[in-house]
Design a protein around this motif. Structure first.
Motif, PDB file in Angstrom:
ATOM      1  N   GLN A   7     -36.198 -25.673  40.656  1.00 31.64           N
ATOM      2  CA  GLN A   7     -36.884 -26.938  40.930  1.00 31.64           C
ATOM      3  C   GLN A   7     -38.366 -26.911  40.546  1.00 31.64           C
ATOM      4  OE1 GLN A   7     -34.740 -29.514  42.055  1.00 31.64           O
ATOM      5  NE2 GLN A   7     -33.388 -27.827  41.516  1.00 31.64           N
ATOM      6  N   ASP A   8     -38.721 -26.013  39.641  1.00 27.53           N
ATOM      7  CA  ASP A   8     -40.109 -25.861  39.180  1.00 27.53           C
ATOM      8  C   ASP A   8     -41.081 -25.480  40.290  1.00 27.53           C
ATOM      9  OD1 ASP A   8     -39.515 -26.378  36.452  1.00 27.53           O
ATOM     10  OD2 ASP A   8     -39.500 -28.540  36.887  1.00 27.53           O
ATOM     11  N   VAL A   9     -40.570 -24.910  41.359  1.00 26.04           N
ATOM     12  CA  VAL A   9     -41.440 -24.363  42.410  1.00 26.04           C
ATOM     13  C   VAL A   9     -41.951 -23.020  41.893  1.00 26.04           C
ATOM     14  CG1 VAL A   9     -41.546 -23.545  44.797  1.00 26.04           C
ATOM     15  CG2 VAL A   9     -40.100 -25.511  44.212  1.00 26.04           C
ATOM     16  N   PRO A  10     -43.250 -22.781  41.940  1.00 27.51           N
ATOM     17  CA  PRO A  10     -43.791 -21.517  41.414  1.00 27.51           C
ATOM     18  C   PRO A  10     -43.145 -20.292  42.076  1.00 27.51           C
ATOM     19  CG  PRO A  10     -45.565 -23.063  41.847  1.00 27.51           C
ATOM     20  CD  PRO A  10     -44.311 -23.665  42.429  1.00 27.51           C
ATOM     21  N   ALA A  11     -42.908 -19.276  41.264  1.00 30.95           N
ATOM     22  CA  ALA A  11     -42.305 -18.036  41.756  1.00 30.95           C
ATOM     23  C   ALA A  11     -43.113 -17.426  42.893  1.00 30.95           C
ATOM     24  CB  ALA A  11     -42.160 -17.041  40.614  1.00 30.95           C
ATOM     25  N   ILE A  12     -44.426 -17.503  42.813  1.00 32.62           N
ATOM     26  CA  ILE A  12     -45.289 -16.913  43.835  1.00 32.62           C
ATOM     27  C   ILE A  12     -45.098 -17.576  45.199  1.00 32.62           C
ATOM     28  CG2 ILE A  12     -47.304 -18.347  43.346  1.00 32.62           C
ATOM     29  CD1 ILE A  12     -47.313 -14.576  44.186  1.00 32.62           C
ATOM     30  N   GLU A  13     -44.475 -18.742  45.224  1.00 29.16           N
ATOM     31  CA  GLU A  13     -44.132 -19.396  46.490  1.00 29.16           C
ATOM     32  C   GLU A  13     -42.712 -19.042  46.927  1.00 29.16           C
ATOM     33  OE1 GLU A  13     -44.814 -23.642  46.360  1.00 29.16           O
ATOM     34  OE2 GLU A  13     -46.710 -23.349  45.287  1.00 29.16           O
ATOM     35  N   ARG A  14     -41.791 -18.957  45.966  1.00 32.74           N
ATOM     36  CA  ARG A  14     -40.374 -18.760  46.291  1.00 32.74           C
ATOM     37  C   ARG A  14     -40.037 -17.320  46.667  1.00 32.74           C
ATOM     38  NH1 ARG A  14     -37.496 -19.387  41.716  1.00 32.74           N
ATOM     39  NH2 ARG A  14     -39.368 -19.395  40.437  1.00 32.74           N
ATOM     40  N   TYR A  15     -40.480 -16.361  45.908  1.00 34.95           N
ATOM     41  CA  TYR A  15     -40.061 -14.974  46.119  1.00 34.95           C
ATOM     42  C   TYR A  15     -40.678 -14.327  47.371  1.00 34.95           C
ATOM     43  CZ  TYR A  15     -37.502 -15.287  41.798  1.00 34.95           C
ATOM     44  OH  TYR A  15     -36.603 -15.656  40.839  1.00 34.95           O
ATOM     45  N   PRO A  16     -41.963 -14.542  47.656  1.00 38.38           N
ATOM     46  CA  PRO A  16     -42.484 -13.984  48.919  1.00 38.38           C
ATOM     47  C   PRO A  16     -41.809 -14.579  50.160  1.00 38.38           C
ATOM     48  CG  PRO A  16     -44.293 -14.410  47.423  1.00 38.38           C
ATOM     49  CD  PRO A  16     -43.049 -15.035  46.818  1.00 38.38           C
ATOM     50  N   LYS A  17     -41.388 -15.821  50.071  1.00 42.29           N
ATOM     51  CA  LYS A  17     -40.710 -16.429  51.232  1.00 42.29           C
ATOM     52  C   LYS A  17     -39.429 -15.677  51.569  1.00 42.29           C
ATOM     53  CE  LYS A  17     -39.632 -20.793  53.333  1.00 42.29           C
ATOM     54  NZ  LYS A  17     -39.663 -22.229  53.275  1.00 42.29           N
ATOM     55  N   MET A  18     -38.663 -15.279  50.550  1.00 36.22           N
ATOM     56  CA  MET A  18     -37.452 -14.503  50.820  1.00 36.22           C
ATOM     57  C   MET A  18     -37.820 -13.099  51.291  1.00 36.22           C
ATOM     58  SD  MET A  18     -34.266 -14.262  51.271  1.00 36.22           S
ATOM     59  CE  MET A  18     -33.457 -15.679  50.548  1.00 36.22           C
ATOM     60  N   ARG A  19     -38.848 -12.492  50.714  1.00 33.95           N
ATOM     61  CA  ARG A  19     -39.297 -11.172  51.188  1.00 33.95           C
ATOM     62  C   ARG A  19     -39.568 -11.222  52.681  1.00 33.95           C
ATOM     63  NH1 ARG A  19     -45.112 -10.404  49.735  1.00 33.95           N
ATOM     64  NH2 ARG A  19     -45.159 -11.976  51.367  1.00 33.95           N
ATOM     65  N   ASP A  20     -40.312 -12.232  53.112  1.00 37.35           N
ATOM     66  CA  ASP A  20     -40.665 -12.354  54.531  1.00 37.35           C
ATOM     67  C   ASP A  20     -39.436 -12.592  55.397  1.00 37.35           C
ATOM     68  OD1 ASP A  20     -43.265 -12.011  53.647  1.00 37.35           O
ATOM     69  OD2 ASP A  20     -43.793 -14.134  53.872  1.00 37.35           O
ATOM     70  N   ALA A  21     -38.503 -13.401  54.899  1.00 37.04           N
ATOM     71  CA  ALA A  21     -37.266 -13.667  55.653  1.00 37.04           C
ATOM     72  C   ALA A  21     -36.432 -12.397  55.786  1.00 37.04           C
ATOM     73  CB  ALA A  21     -36.464 -14.772  54.979  1.00 37.04           C
ATOM     74  N   LEU A  22     -36.325 -11.628  54.711  1.00 38.20           N
ATOM     75  CA  LEU A  22     -35.573 -10.367  54.769  1.00 38.20           C
ATOM     76  C   LEU A  22     -36.236  -9.401  55.750  1.00 38.20           C
ATOM     77  CD1 LEU A  22     -34.845  -9.829  50.966  1.00 38.20           C
ATOM     78  CD2 LEU A  22     -33.172 -10.465  52.728  1.00 38.20           C
ATOM     79  N   ASN A  23     -37.548  -9.259  55.661  1.00 37.07           N
ATOM     80  CA  ASN A  23     -38.262  -8.341  56.557  1.00 37.07           C
ATOM     81  C   ASN A  23     -38.121  -8.746  58.017  1.00 37.07           C
ATOM     82  OD1 ASN A  23     -39.098  -6.700  54.460  1.00 37.07           O
ATOM     83  ND2 ASN A  23     -41.093  -7.685  54.257  1.00 37.07           N
ATOM     84  N   ALA A  24     -38.072 -10.047  58.281  1.00 40.10           N
ATOM     85  CA  ALA A  24     -37.960 -10.538  59.659  1.00 40.10           C
ATOM     86  C   ALA A  24     -36.620 -10.192  60.295  1.00 40.10           C
ATOM     87  CB  ALA A  24     -38.196 -12.046  59.698  1.00 40.10           C
ATOM     88  N   THR A  25     -35.603  -9.889  59.497  1.00 43.99           N
ATOM     89  CA  THR A  25     -34.291  -9.566  60.069  1.00 43.99           C
ATOM     90  C   THR A  25     -34.281  -8.202  60.748  1.00 43.99           C
ATOM     91  OG1 THR A  25     -33.366  -8.438  58.117  1.00 43.99           O
ATOM     92  CG2 THR A  25     -33.124 -10.857  58.224  1.00 43.99           C
TER      93      THR A  25
END
Length: 128
Positions: A80-98
């Motif tokens: 969806q043309d969302v910058p990678a620097i916004e998309r990939y850290p969000k998943m990193r943080d979600a994974l770490n939170a588990t």
């Protein structure tokens, strides 16, 4: 996974491919002494047009952790043309939170200056 999500926004597991479910599959893989890897995309769909994780990072990370996932390859399709620097850290943080250690492999095709932000975001990343 199926192309759609359920009413609570969880993945719908392909019952034909995985009739016993993902937790059972993870347990079986671990019983063999192997690691359990899974694939998704930092977009609305995967490259195979299955449900992607964009906007569902927290719920997907929790599901994967509950299934015993050890490795995530996170692709770049339908972003969806969302910058990678916004998309990939969000998943990193979600994974770490588990609380479960999940190896995080960024696959954004080497675009958007990955070497600048990749080392602080994932365990590995694509360079080309």
């Amino acid at each position: 996974m199926e192309a759609d999500r359920d009413e609570k926004n969880h993945f719908i597991v392909d019952k034909t491919a995985f009739p016993s479910g993902m937790k059972s599959l993870g347990d079986y893989i671990h019983s063999l002494g192997l690691k359990f890897g899974i694939y998704s995309s930092a977009g609305t769909m995967t490259c195979e047009k299955r449900a992607g994780s964009l906007g569902h990072e927290e719920i997907d990370a929790l599901d994967w952790a509950s299934w015993g996932v050890d490795y995530l390859k996170y692709d770049n399709c339908f972003n969806q043309d969302v910058p990678a620097i916004e998309r990939y850290p969000k998943m990193r943080d979600a994974l770490n939170a588990t609380g479960r250690p999940i190896f995080y492999s960024i696959c954004n095709w080497g675009q958007e200056n990955t070497p600048e932000w990749g080392p602080a975001t994932g365990n590995s990343w694509r360079t080309t």
